[in-house]
Scaffold this motif. Structure first.
Motif, PDB file in Angstrom:
ATOM      1  N   GLY A   5       3.511 -47.571  79.724  1.00 31.15           N
ATOM      2  CA  GLY A   5       4.388 -48.667  79.344  1.00 31.15           C
ATOM      3  C   GLY A   5       3.832 -49.581  78.276  1.00 31.15           C
ATOM      4  O   GLY A   5       4.182 -50.766  78.224  1.00 31.15           O
ATOM      5  N   GLY A   6       2.959 -49.068  77.430  1.00 30.95           N
ATOM      6  CA  GLY A   6       2.416 -49.879  76.346  1.00 30.95           C
ATOM      7  C   GLY A   6       1.195 -50.694  76.718  1.00 30.95           C
ATOM      8  O   GLY A   6       0.619 -51.371  75.869  1.00 30.95           O
ATOM      9  N   ARG A   7       0.771 -50.641  77.993  1.00 29.48           N
ATOM     10  CA  ARG A   7      -0.425 -51.372  78.413  1.00 29.48           C
ATOM     11  C   ARG A   7      -1.690 -50.604  78.032  1.00 29.48           C
ATOM     12  O   ARG A   7      -1.676 -49.386  77.944  1.00 29.48           O
ATOM     13  N   LEU A   8      -2.764 -51.333  77.839  1.00 27.97           N
ATOM     14  CA  LEU A   8      -4.061 -50.709  77.588  1.00 27.97           C
ATOM     15  C   LEU A   8      -4.632 -50.247  78.914  1.00 27.97           C
ATOM     16  O   LEU A   8      -5.024 -51.063  79.760  1.00 27.97           O
ATOM     17  N   ILE A   9      -4.693 -48.936  79.107  1.00 27.48           N
ATOM     18  CA  ILE A   9      -5.181 -48.353  80.356  1.00 27.48           C
ATOM     19  C   ILE A   9      -6.107 -47.193  80.026  1.00 27.48           C
ATOM     20  O   ILE A   9      -5.757 -46.309  79.240  1.00 27.48           O
ATOM     21  N   HIS A  10      -7.281 -47.198  80.623  1.00 32.48           N
ATOM     22  CA  HIS A  10      -8.192 -46.066  80.561  1.00 32.48           C
ATOM     23  C   HIS A  10      -8.163 -45.360  81.917  1.00 32.48           C
ATOM     24  O   HIS A  10      -8.162 -46.008  82.964  1.00 32.48           O
ATOM     25  N   ASP A  11      -8.160 -44.042  81.887  1.00 39.38           N
ATOM     26  CA  ASP A  11      -8.038 -43.228  83.091  1.00 39.38           C
ATOM     27  C   ASP A  11      -9.406 -42.659  83.463  1.00 39.38           C
ATOM     28  O   ASP A  11      -9.957 -41.822  82.753  1.00 39.38           O
ATOM     29  N   ALA A  98      -5.386 -44.753  76.972  1.00 39.70           N
ATOM     30  CA  ALA A  98      -6.258 -44.826  75.802  1.00 39.70           C
ATOM     31  C   ALA A  98      -7.323 -43.748  75.824  1.00 39.70           C
ATOM     32  O   ALA A  98      -7.792 -43.299  74.763  1.00 39.70           O
ATOM     33  N   SER A  99      -7.731 -43.329  77.014  1.00 40.57           N
ATOM     34  CA  SER A  99      -8.704 -42.249  77.145  1.00 40.57           C
ATOM     35  C   SER A  99      -8.637 -41.714  78.562  1.00 40.57           C
ATOM     36  O   SER A  99      -8.083 -42.353  79.464  1.00 40.57           O
ATOM     37  N   GLN A 100      -9.216 -40.524  78.752  1.00 43.73           N
ATOM     38  CA  GLN A 100      -9.320 -39.919  80.070  1.00 43.73           C
ATOM     39  C   GLN A 100     -10.684 -39.275  80.232  1.00 43.73           C
ATOM     40  O   GLN A 100     -11.104 -38.496  79.367  1.00 43.73           O
ATOM     41  N   LEU A 101     -11.366 -39.590  81.321  1.00 43.14           N
ATOM     42  CA  LEU A 101     -12.495 -38.761  81.722  1.00 43.14           C
ATOM     43  C   LEU A 101     -11.933 -37.451  82.254  1.00 43.14           C
ATOM     44  O   LEU A 101     -10.976 -37.450  83.038  1.00 43.14           O
ATOM     45  N   VAL A 102     -12.515 -36.325  81.839  1.00 45.78           N
ATOM     46  CA  VAL A 102     -11.992 -35.018  82.220  1.00 45.78           C
ATOM     47  C   VAL A 102     -13.044 -34.265  83.043  1.00 45.78           C
ATOM     48  O   VAL A 102     -14.140 -33.985  82.556  1.00 45.78           O
ATOM     49  N   PHE A 103     -12.682 -33.941  84.288  1.00 43.54           N
ATOM     50  CA  PHE A 103     -13.527 -33.194  85.210  1.00 43.54           C
ATOM     51  C   PHE A 103     -12.954 -31.799  85.431  1.00 43.54           C
ATOM     52  O   PHE A 103     -11.780 -31.542  85.149  1.00 43.54           O
ATOM     53  N   ASN A 104     -13.762 -30.911  85.967  1.00 39.23           N
ATOM     54  CA  ASN A 104     -13.234 -29.631  86.422  1.00 39.23           C
ATOM     55  C   ASN A 104     -12.424 -29.838  87.697  1.00 39.23           C
ATOM     56  O   ASN A 104     -12.437 -30.919  88.293  1.00 39.23           O
ATOM     57  N   THR A 105     -11.747 -28.783  88.140  1.00 39.48           N
ATOM     58  CA  THR A 105     -11.025 -28.812  89.415  1.00 39.48           C
ATOM     59  C   THR A 105     -11.730 -28.000  90.485  1.00 39.48           C
ATOM     60  O   THR A 105     -11.912 -28.471  91.610  1.00 39.48           O
ATOM     61  N   PHE A 106     -12.142 -26.789  90.145  1.00 37.00           N
ATOM     62  CA  PHE A 106     -12.637 -25.855  91.145  1.00 37.00           C
ATOM     63  C   PHE A 106     -14.145 -25.622  91.105  1.00 37.00           C
ATOM     64  O   PHE A 106     -14.700 -25.023  92.025  1.00 37.00           O
ATOM     65  N   ALA A 107     -14.828 -26.046  90.060  1.00 37.97           N
ATOM     66  CA  ALA A 107     -16.208 -25.608  89.837  1.00 37.97           C
ATOM     67  C   ALA A 107     -17.261 -26.402  90.609  1.00 37.97           C
ATOM     68  O   ALA A 107     -18.385 -25.917  90.777  1.00 37.97           O
ATOM     69  N   ASN A 108     -16.948 -27.610  91.070  1.00 36.19           N
ATOM     70  CA  ASN A 108     -17.997 -28.462  91.642  1.00 36.19           C
ATOM     71  C   ASN A 108     -18.722 -27.828  92.822  1.00 36.19           C
ATOM     72  O   ASN A 108     -19.951 -27.937  92.945  1.00 36.19           O
ATOM     73  N   LYS A 109     -17.975 -27.183  93.705  1.00 36.47           N
ATOM     74  CA  LYS A 109     -18.621 -26.599  94.887  1.00 36.47           C
ATOM     75  C   LYS A 109     -19.601 -25.508  94.486  1.00 36.47           C
ATOM     76  O   LYS A 109     -20.684 -25.388  95.068  1.00 36.47           O
ATOM     77  N   GLU A 110     -19.227 -24.678  93.504  1.00 38.76           N
ATOM     78  CA  GLU A 110     -20.133 -23.612  93.074  1.00 38.76           C
ATOM     79  C   GLU A 110     -21.324 -24.179  92.319  1.00 38.76           C
ATOM     80  O   GLU A 110     -22.452 -23.698  92.469  1.00 38.76           O
ATOM     81  N   LEU A 111     -21.115 -25.231  91.521  1.00 38.89           N
ATOM     82  CA  LEU A 111     -22.232 -25.872  90.834  1.00 38.89           C
ATOM     83  C   LEU A 111     -23.231 -26.447  91.834  1.00 38.89           C
ATOM     84  O   LEU A 111     -24.451 -26.290  91.685  1.00 38.89           O
ATOM     85  N   ASP A 141      -9.042 -33.487  71.219  1.00 36.63           N
ATOM     86  CA  ASP A 141      -8.577 -34.868  71.083  1.00 36.63           C
ATOM     87  C   ASP A 141      -9.709 -35.819  71.469  1.00 36.63           C
ATOM     88  O   ASP A 141     -10.309 -35.668  72.541  1.00 36.63           O
ATOM     89  N   ALA A 142      -9.979 -36.789  70.624  1.00 33.45           N
ATOM     90  CA  ALA A 142     -11.084 -37.724  70.870  1.00 33.45           C
ATOM     91  C   ALA A 142     -10.847 -38.599  72.091  1.00 33.45           C
ATOM     92  O   ALA A 142     -11.797 -39.194  72.621  1.00 33.45           O
ATOM     93  N   ARG A 143      -9.620 -38.694  72.572  1.00 29.98           N
ATOM     94  CA  ARG A 143      -9.335 -39.491  73.762  1.00 29.98           C
ATOM     95  C   ARG A 143      -9.795 -38.799  75.044  1.00 29.98           C
ATOM     96  O   ARG A 143      -9.878 -39.434  76.099  1.00 29.98           O
ATOM     97  N   LEU A 144     -10.071 -37.508  74.966  1.00 29.33           N
ATOM     98  CA  LEU A 144     -10.528 -36.737  76.111  1.00 29.33           C
ATOM     99  C   LEU A 144     -12.052 -36.806  76.191  1.00 29.33           C
ATOM    100  O   LEU A 144     -12.741 -36.439  75.239  1.00 29.33           O
ATOM    101  N   LEU A 145     -12.571 -37.255  77.305  1.00 29.88           N
ATOM    102  CA  LEU A 145     -13.999 -37.506  77.471  1.00 29.88           C
ATOM    103  C   LEU A 145     -14.572 -36.508  78.470  1.00 29.88           C
ATOM    104  O   LEU A 145     -14.386 -36.658  79.693  1.00 29.88           O
ATOM    105  N   PRO A 146     -15.263 -35.464  77.994  1.00 33.60           N
ATOM    106  CA  PRO A 146     -15.726 -34.401  78.894  1.00 33.60           C
ATOM    107  C   PRO A 146     -16.886 -34.833  79.771  1.00 33.60           C
ATOM    108  O   PRO A 146     -17.792 -35.547  79.334  1.00 33.60           O
ATOM    109  N   VAL A 147     -16.858 -34.378  81.012  1.00 35.33           N
ATOM    110  CA  VAL A 147     -17.901 -34.698  81.984  1.00 35.33           C
ATOM    111  C   VAL A 147     -18.744 -33.446  82.211  1.00 35.33           C
ATOM    112  O   VAL A 147     -18.253 -32.439  82.720  1.00 35.33           O
TER     113      VAL A 147
END
Length: 401
Positions: A5-11, A98-111, A141-147
């Motif tokens: 809705g036009g607000r400044l929000i980081h995810d 404005a941006s999103q931290l991006v995690f895996n979905t399935f890999a954490n348990k195996e890692l 996209d620079a808004r995507l922040l890989p973890v």
């Protein structure tokens, strides 16, 4: 109009929904033959494979015509940009974050399992493949922040992997919330990891799935019919499992605080992501109580420059779930700690996390400044130099307007 809705929000929490062999092409040649699929995509008679079905849908013009109105309704592979990299910028445009931290979905348990397997070549090779894959996905996209993931099993390799992950382009360094094998997460041998994260302005983060086995399976042997999980199957997300989710990060982070890691590295930031927040106020008080009770006989507690809860407010950032009372959590933990997260595109994030958080903050009478911190400024503080300067400036302005 975007979802924000036009607000400044980081995810602070979003995901790629990996295909079973997602990171195989990114593994070094000596590791690649040892990789196993992250899961088996079963197909019922007369049904299409879920992933193949999703690909067909995303290629269909009629389906894509409804992307905007269904941006928070479609989940997992059916969501825009969930696994097709070229579609993720459109998802961000429609979400308006404005941006999103991006995690895996399935890999954490195996890692985490690999880290505890005793095979360090495989554990660090797997982490390397994961980190390359998620950086490549986010490079669109620079808004995507890989973890990226850093196993803490070996001091030298952990320091090298942290530096490699940053060089690859990882915006945050994820570590398991389960105790590393053979030593504490507060061991001074890991100080090089925390120093490197501090020096390059990258947070260390915990995420659900990194805590190892949460419960003894005998808890589920109750003589009653099996309980389906949140997704309708019988997998991993039921009420009893849910109660155990915060235990590993509570213990690991408490150990790091009481052993002085956050005191030695006051500029280090730590995120606890997708593990809820209702536990936060009581945990902070419990650490203060422990410090008071044991300070007389423990020099480590006598050396701390702050009370444990003050380290949390200064350096730890936590994402409540949308169904929790975020207003109450903020009121009792402080305005500096909590972060907004959507969990896009997972079912657990719900259809309207923003609406639920807004309602909770309004009902609690959360001050405007604390709300702005929740939606943007606390995230900027967590991410440090991993965020663009424009994002930091915009968030700082939001606190004064």
């Amino acid at each position: 109009m975007t979802y924000a809705g036009g607000r400044l929000i980081h995810d602070a929490d979003s995901h790629i929904v990996e295909e079973p062999d997602w990171f195989f092409p990114y593994a070094d040649p000596d590791v690649r033959p040892r990789l196993a699929p992250l899961y088996v995509a079963t197909v019922k008679p007369g049904e299409h494979n879920l992933i193949d079905d999703a690909r067909r849908r995303h290629a269909d013009a009629e389906y894509r015509a409804h992307d905007a109105e269904e941006i928070m309704l479609r989940k997992n592979w059916r969501a825009t940009g969930s696994f097709l990299r070229d579609d993720r910028p459109r998802a961000l445009d429609l979400l308006g974050f404005a941006s999103q931290l991006v995690f895996n979905t399935f890999a954490n348990k195996e890692l985490q399992r690999a880290e505890h397997s005793g095979d360090l070549d495989y554990a660090y090779g797997l982490a390397r493949a994961h980190n390359r894959a998620i950086v490549d996905f986010c490079s669109i996209d620079a808004r995507l922040l890989p973890v990226g993931y850093v196993p803490l099993a070996d001091f030298d390799r952990a320091a090298a992997m942290a530096a490699e992950a940053v060089d690859l382009g990882c915006a945050a360094l994820m570590v398991a919330s389960a105790c590393p094998p053979g030593h504490s997460p507060s061991h001074i041998g890991l100080d090089r990891v925390w120093a490197m994260a501090r020096d390059v302005g990258r947070p260390v983060v915990f995420h659900v799935g990194g805590g190892g086995r949460l419960l003894d399976p005998n808890y589920f042997e109750n003589g009653l019919p099996p309980v389906p999980d949140f997704h309708g199957g019988a997998e991993n997300f039921r009420s009893v499992d849910y109660m155990a989710i915060p235990y590993p990060p509570m213990q690991t982070l408490a150990t790091m605080i009481l052993d002085g890691v956050l005191d030695r590295f006051p500029e280090l930031r730590v995120g606890v992501i997708e593990q809820g927040g209702s536990w936060l106020p009581g945990w902070m008080r419990n650490m203060d109580s422990a410090a008071d009770a044991f300070r007389k006989n423990e020099e480590r507690l006598q050396r701390l420059s702050l009370r444990p809860s003050e380290f949390v407010r200064r350096q730890v950032r936590v994402t409540p779930y949308p169904h929790e009372d975020a207003g109450w959590i903020i009121e009792h933990s402080g305005p500096e700690v909590c972060l907004f997260s959507s969990d896009y595109p997972h079912v657990e994030g719900g259809r309207n996390p923003l609406g639920r958080f807004d309602a909770s903050l309004a009902a609690a009478g959360t001050p405007a400044e604390a709300q702005r911190r929740f939606y943007s400024a606390n995230f900027v503080d967590l991410m440090g130099r991993a965020l663009s300067s424009d994002a930091s400036i915009d968030s700082a302005k939001s606190l004064t307007n």
